[in-house]
Design an enzyme around this catalytic site. Structure first.
Site: not given
Length: 498
Positions: A287-288, A291, A352
């Site tokens: 997930h990070e 980004h 997000e």
């Protein structure tokens, strides 16, 4: 000559004020100190001839002149830098080296510094317009209204032209998002954010220098191995293969992790304690990393920049129309909240959700059990409830609620499982982590209810036993030398105190 000296002093004062405004960015100040001013450089003809002549190559005393560089600034001030060559007889020498490659300030950083100044200028302009209008006599106000009405179509045409120009500028800055292919607005380039990420990484390294875990620590090695697997299994994505990934584990209770656009991964030990297994850790790091590879930082800053520039017009109008400064301050506060709740936070929640989607795909290609992704957010919801964290509405937050994240990930899990199966990954266990989690939570709740019922029954039994004991009709009379009799109220209180 005196006018030239005054101009030089004004330029120096302007440079000093700019440096003071950047005191919050030590690394940037260092770059500013190395940045040369715009000058025209020329070699002095006499020194160039001396350098090229054979006689100039012979040692003369302790040093030998090689060349001199003459710099002439726009203000007319000349500066000559002379380079020397050490003597050939092996005498004492002094080191001479060129400076490193100079880097310009990143555009996002310049915008962050100028952002408060833009608001201040809008406030001053709007307030000046209001003061000017109030100072006009009634006849001039009427003349100005008539002049505006006569030229109304010219003003409408100018506004339409300005709107068309802004629209063309926005259309020329459209870009396609990696992986998802979503059309987005990018005012700042990826390269400028790479430079800003380097500045940010240096600041974080300075902040966490006393709490960073050594690379030999098993926790650091686990995170480093997970990041390496994610990067290797997603080499088909250019934004991942082009970035060197570096892991930093910070010893702290914060449940957080983030990845900078230049590949610097920061994760706190609190996050390592919050995940239940390695599969959840793969999902969180995916997930990070999503980004970073999509460029959400540049995208969010671009939208914020455009919205901020457009809101300056509204801010100027607020300070020009409001009759008093107090009303203007209130209007400015309302405007900032509207921008925050209508643009900034909804867009942040959208990014997000997209990072959850792409992170699930990265974890699937890394052969992780993607069914553990929704379980992590269910754990976080229970964790917040046990800590007594207040539950705020989603529209007030920059992140989606835990329940919405769970529902979205549940919809994406089947597609992620198909992607995982196409990557030659080993078979998953038959037990679904989501089902096991629900069963475990239900069992814990049932046990808690049973324990609460047992405690309530014991309390009721004690109360009934206390009521059945005889109560005295009159207070007991103690004669001299007799002992008090324990019964009645004293017995009841003693029983309830057990």
């Amino acid at each position: 000559m005196r006018m030239e000296q005054i101009c030089i002093r004004l330029v120096k004062l302007d440079m000093l004020s700019s440096i003071r405004a950047l005191n919050r960015f030590p690394s940037v100040i260092r770059w500013c100190g190395q940045r040369p001013s715009h000058r025209r450089a020329s070699l002095c003809a006499s020194d160039l001839m001396r350098t090229n002549s054979p006689s100039s190559l012979k040692p003369r005393g302790s040093v030998t002149l090689s060349s001199a560089l003459c710099l002439r600034s726009r203000s007319g001030v000349n500066t000559c830098i002379t380079a020397v060559r050490p003597p050939a007889d092996g005498g004492p020498t002094r080191g001479f080296h060129t400076s490193g490659r100079l880097r310009a300030l990143p555009a996002p950083l310049i915008w962050m510094v100028l952002k408060p100044l833009q608001k201040l200028m809008a406030i001053i302009l709007g307030r000046s317009i209001r003061k000017w209008w109030l100072a006009l006599p009634p006849n001039k106000k009427q003349l100005f209204r008539e002049w505006t009405w006569r030229r109304r179509w010219h003003l409408v045409g100018a506004g339409a032209g300005l709107l068309l120009f802004v629209s063309l500028c926005l259309l020329t800055h459209l870009d396609e998002s990696p992986v998802t292919g979503r059309t987005r607005l990018l005012v700042f380039s990826r390269e400028s954010f790479m430079e800003l990420a380097q500045v940010t990484a240096e600041a974080y390294m300075e902040e966490f220098k006393d709490s960073l875990i050594a690379p030999s620590d098993p926790r650091h090695q686990v995170v480093e191995q997970v990041v390496r697997i994610l990067a290797e299994r997603n080499q088909d994505i250019a934004e991942i293969s082009a970035v060197p990934w570096t892991v930093h584990v910070v010893d702290g209770p914060t449940v957080n992790a983030f990845v900078l656009p230049n590949g610097n991964v920061f994760i706190f030990t609190g996050m390592l304690e919050a995940v239940a297994d390695i599969h959840q850790l793969v999902f969180i790091l995916g997930h990070e990393m999503a980004h970073a590879l999509i460029g959400h930082a540049a995208e969010q800053a671009s939208l914020s920049h455009v919205v901020e520039l457009l809101s300056l017009i509204l801010l100027t109008a607020i300070w020009a129309i409001c009759p008093r400064d107090s009303f203007a301050v209130l209007g400015q506060w309302i405007q900032s909240k509207l921008v925050q709740f209508l643009f900034d936070r909804p867009f942040s929640r959208k990014l997000e959700a997209e990072a959850d989607q792409v992170g699930l795909q990265l974890a699937a290609k890394a052969c992780a059990d993607v069914r553990s992704g929704p379980v992590f957010w269910q754990q976080m919801e229970i964790y917040d409830q046990l800590k007594g964290e207040p539950t705020i509405p989603e529209w007030l937050s920059t992140h989606p609620s835990h329940q919405n994240r769970v529902r979205q990930l549940d919809r994406l899990v089947p597609e992620a499982l198909e992607l995982r199966a196409s990557c030659d990954c080993p078979a998953l266990p038959k037990g679904d982590p989501r089902v096991i989690f629900h069963q475990t939570v239900k069992l814990l709740l049932d046990n808690a209810k049973k324990q609460e019922k047992i405690t309530q029954d014991e309390k009721n039994e004690k109360e009934r036993a206390g009521v059945m004991l005889p109560l005295p009709q009159s207070p007991p009379v103690l004669t001299q030398g007799s002992q008090p009799q324990r019964g009645g109220v004293l017995a009841t209180s003693a029983l309830l105190s057990k």
